[in-house]
Design a protein around this motif. Sequence first.
Motif, PDB file in Angstrom:
ATOM      1  N   TRP A  29      12.184  -7.148  -6.660  1.00  0.00           N
ATOM      2  CA  TRP A  29      11.042  -6.273  -6.961  1.00  0.00           C
ATOM      3  C   TRP A  29      10.872  -5.181  -5.916  1.00  0.00           C
TER       4      TRP A  29
ATOM      5  N   GLY B 269      11.428   3.618  -7.228  1.00  0.00           N
ATOM      6  CA  GLY B 269      10.307   4.342  -7.818  1.00  0.00           C
ATOM      7  C   GLY B 269       9.736   5.359  -6.865  1.00  0.00           C
ATOM      8  N   SER B 270       9.631   4.971  -5.596  1.00  0.00           N
ATOM      9  CA  SER B 270       8.978   5.877  -4.654  1.00  0.00           C
ATOM     10  C   SER B 270       9.847   7.070  -4.306  1.00  0.00           C
TER      11      SER B 270
ATOM     12  N   VAL C 157      11.265   8.967  -6.376  1.00  0.00           N
ATOM     13  CA  VAL C 157      11.105  10.005  -7.390  1.00  0.00           C
ATOM     14  C   VAL C 157      10.219  11.122  -6.871  1.00  0.00           C
ATOM     15  N   GLY C 158       9.105  10.752  -6.249  1.00  0.00           N
ATOM     16  CA  GLY C 158       8.208  11.781  -5.739  1.00  0.00           C
ATOM     17  C   GLY C 158       8.758  12.462  -4.508  1.00  0.00           C
ATOM     18  N   LYS C 159       9.310  11.655  -3.626  1.00  0.00           N
ATOM     19  CA  LYS C 159       9.718  12.192  -2.334  1.00  0.00           C
ATOM     20  C   LYS C 159      10.807  13.250  -2.461  1.00  0.00           C
TER      21      LYS C 159
ATOM     22  N   VAL D 195      17.583   7.926 -10.966  1.00  0.00           N
ATOM     23  CA  VAL D 195      16.995   6.828 -11.728  1.00  0.00           C
ATOM     24  C   VAL D 195      17.991   6.336 -12.776  1.00  0.00           C
TER      25      VAL D 195
ATOM     26  N   TRP E 225      19.005   2.591 -11.842  1.00  0.00           N
ATOM     27  CA  TRP E 225      18.234   1.604 -12.608  1.00  0.00           C
ATOM     28  C   TRP E 225      19.116   0.558 -13.299  1.00  0.00           C
TER      29      TRP E 225
END
Lengths: 346, 389, 528
Positions: A11, A18-19, A21-23, A270, A274
């Motif tokens: 997890w 996920g984090s 993506v913004g950075k 991703v 993923w």
Amino acid sequence: MSISRRKFLGWIGAAGIGSTVGKSALASGNKHFEGYPGSFGVLHDISRCVGCRSCEAACNKVNDLPVPDKAFTDISVLDEKRRTTSKAYTVVNRYDVAGKKEPVFRKNQCNHCLEPACASVCFVRAFKKTPTGAVTYDPNVCVGCRYCMIACPFEIPAYEYNKALEPRVMKCTMCYPRISKGQLPGCVEACPVEALTFGKREDLLMIARERIRKYPDRYINHIYGETEMGGTNWLYISGVAFSDIGMREDLGVTPAPELTSGALAAVPVVAGLWPVLLMGIYAISKRKESISQQEIEDAVRAVSDKADSELAQALAKARKEQEAAVRKEVRKALEEAARSRDKEDI
Amino acid sequence: MSDKAANDAKTWFTPFNVISGTIIIIGIVITILRFTRGLGAVTNLSDNNPWGIWIGFDLLVGVALAAGGYVTSAAVYIFGMKKYHSAVRPAVLTGFLGYALVVVALNYDVGIPWRLPYPFIYQGTTSFLFEVAACVALYLTVLFLEFMPAPLEWLGLKKVRELAVKLTMVLTVLGVIISTLHQSSLGAIFLIAPSKLHPLWYSPYLPTFFFISSIIAGLSMVIFESTLSHHYFADKMDEVHIKENEGVTLGFGKAASLVLAGYFMIKIIGIAGGNNWNLLGTSYGLWFLVELLGFVALPSFLYAVGVRNKDLTLIKWTAVWTVLGVVINRLNVSLIAFNWQLPSSQRYFPSWMEIAISVFVVTVGIVVFRFIVTRMPVFYEHPDYKDKH
Amino acid sequence: MNKGKYLLGFVCILAVSIVFIYSTRILGSGQISDVSSRSRSDVIQIDKMTAFGRLEKPPVEFLHNAHTEALAKKKMDCTACHLTDNDRIFLKFKRIKDTDRIEVMNIYHKGCISCHGEMKAAGEKAGPVECDGCHKEKTLYSSSGQPMGFDKSLHFRHSEVQDKKCERCHHEYDEKAKKLFYAKGKEGTCRYCHQTETKDNLISMRLASHIACIDCHRKNLSKKIAAGPVNCLGCHDREAQQKIKKISPVPRMDMKQPDIALLKTAKKGSGVDTMSLNRMNFVPFDHKAHESYNDSCRICHHESLKPCNECHTLAGIKEGKEVNLEKAMHQVNTGRSCQGCHVLKQDDENCAGCHAFMGKTSRTEDELCLQCHMVPVSEKKKLLKPDDEKMLATAKLLSRTPVTGTYNENDIPEKVIIKNLSNKYEAVDFPHRKIINTLVSNIKDNKLAGYFHSQEGTICQGCHHNSPVSKKPPQCGNCHGKAFDEKNPLKPGIMGAYHLQCIGCHKEMDIKKPAGCTDCHKKIKDKM
């Protein structure tokens, strides 16, 4: 119900992706597009504009737009602030600026960004930045999602909301058909005071700088559009602060595509990471499951093995006991027979 | 089933049928208006406000609330939480219907709906809307295939069903990837407009915010929707489904609490990143705090309390509240905090016909859901396929 | 049970819609910042504590007039808040000096809060007593206070009332005796010594003027003698300033200043061969006339009453802040230099029509320099007595003809027919001669303009620019042609040139008519 350590680690890994993506929005290319060389533009000298609306009339005519309710010679239209609409690619607004005797007029139309937001967000590539500098629109592919209108920082594109069939996005084309033929844009040709100057963008910048240099107290020392949103082909110089005449000064110098390039770059990350990660997690949870299955089987086997041997022992013992008993009985019988024989012998 | 259908003939005018029937009739009338008179005739959209509730609610909220499908199937098939298995089918069905309705609603909103496949021809790959379009189309197919075993069981097509079931794992992984991409892309759509979206909501982390809140929406929707289903379709459920439901509520409640807490933290990081603390004192700041504290921090806490005390009622109500929070968040980004720089006279407020169409679309969804769950093996396992998953 | 669930759904929808309606309506626009800007001329920022380091709380916005009015009602005067000593009033609040942080803070807190508290207790309207009441994050008022100047008129009125006893105000400081004394004939303006900030024992202009003016006014008022204002508004309010009585014309001040001077490049008696330093022609200067043009000596004599070239030498020296004589005389964008002041006069409506297009530069044609630099060095060398110098200057000034010149009326075309837009409109009858006559008559009483336009062709240059002066200059269309010539991008096309010149000039001169297109361009009547 505790979470296993492996599951937890899985997890954490997932959250880590996920984090990013913004950075990664920060990590964008270091190339800067400075516009097509020799592309055209228009310099709007706001201090010269007299608010006669000739440009509006000319624009209406050359673009075959519907005739408005109020004639173009009717200056009372200027009493309210207008924006571009599907029936008017350009509008002139009047601004009463504090400390100025005379009102200031500003013409508004598509600024033809060097890197247009509308073109960057169009998912059918209906908008195109042409080497002439004009940003053009192809109504034959437009789906009508109106994302271009959301994206445009200058609030220019308008929509034919009242058309049921094939409504279009409407905006100034810098008279692309005319400039391709070597003609001037309609508004520029019509302007009686040369408040609009048509030419190569680099020449216009030079003219603008020269005017500011020559008349330092008639102009604000800023060329609007030189750097705004990465630069536009339509440029402005003014005698009053641009924010006083309804032009946003907080747009920054970042070209629109750069706003999304970082996040776009995260898409392949991703899409690539993923599946690997998810299959990994799947494999872990699957293996865990099969391990526990194996253990159950082992335990069952162990139990049944033990039971078997005990049973065999018991059987063997029983058989032995039985045999012993038989033997004992046989011996007893034999002894009895012998004894009776002995008795008979006496 | 058959005798129930016979009963229905007598009681055709049930409250549900009357209300949904009225809504659908109104919806059809407005639909005709929309496609004969144009968007201007039925909506309050303007040149400054090109997107209304058909995007803000139908698309953004619709997609977020349909996240239950990928969240549940990922939990069960990928993270191996078999005990939630009975929740998968209803969640996948809701997801599928949700996405289908989003596509239906988009047909109303875009100017030329028959060109909706155009993005796949004139690929405008620099647009996040392209990514959304591509993913929604793909995901709709994935969800359709994922749900296929149910109608196939209903129809009794055993061999095809076997094939469909074998695909489950691949489809699930595909579903999660696609969902990650388009849930975040819906947030990324607004990255292009820093000058129009209020700085408290605008952040380079918008995609991450949207993705994480979609997980929250998915988890809460599963709880919410199972609560409703238990009321209306309890007779359709088998023992396993009813037995596992408590576990699903508790487990998903716990997960939602954790994700909400994480979401709260990254929202704070978002404010810090933009250094927008000073804006919290403004009226928009107040509204932002309502969203952040009232609809993120509070439900996170309530879920935790609910799970600790095994208080199912609290968890269920918290789920409703959380769903509401996600709705508010999507409306904030797309409508309320968007175009905040405009004077109030130029702001958008939906027309009653826009609202009616949104209600119409939701109603159609409920009616179709009802049709399916009363016929196909969604809340129960088909007797022929017990132990075959 | 069913009903309950319906209710639940309904409540949710209701909640969402309420929230939605509320938020769009209440939040509305993001720019609701129409806090009515209130401005007063008596706003004082009490930030005196900055002298002791960083402020703990925001500075206090203090409305001085609100306090004097409130005190006047209670028959109290300045001494309620300000200490006095030998009739001298101290400007600081209830103290003479800023001693230390705690003490000053206590003086303010005790002084303000106790008075406010007493008034409150007595049931009167009073100021705040809690911290945030005075120390506010946001300022409510903007200061509209105008700087107060002591112009010629005011100076004359004061000296008249004081029976020309200059020593009542003017003084010098004796370093050794450490006291003020009066030096006859050495009077300057206050600001020559009193600067914006207090330095050592040389108090700031603000302090000096408030002490000197208010003290004197107060004393006179208490003796029931008419005197100037004692409150903020009296001097610093825009309207009040306009009500101050003006004497016109003001009798000339007698400071033994010259009537006419010959401005030379090298200063007198600098030891070396001064004449060899004089390269540029000398300028005869009408000092007396310029006195009447200005409100105060300080306009030109900005630091002291010394002659210009004592500080502004040919090469520049420290005393003149390295501003050399050329700059001191020709710098534009300032009112202090000759040319700077003259260029500023071009903003006048009667001048701006032409001059707005010319740009403001100090560079002009060579022959124009001679308009001022009239006296060749050789002529000066011939002089024997110092008095001859003055006579030479006077003679040169008298030789000037400050009258605008034009060509003979018949040489000026009466009308020019402009046919450039004949496809849309009738040809324009341009009243050429009428325009020139108007321009000439507009500046006929202007000595400065008259002197610089005395040549016949000069006035024509307003429109016929960029070509040599001549009786028959080129017409507009000879230079201006098609618009946007790539080779000459700065030159407008013919239509732009006409409109820019005509409309621009009318705008600058504030001429309301003609307005709109058809006032100049008559509509084509009938298009058969």
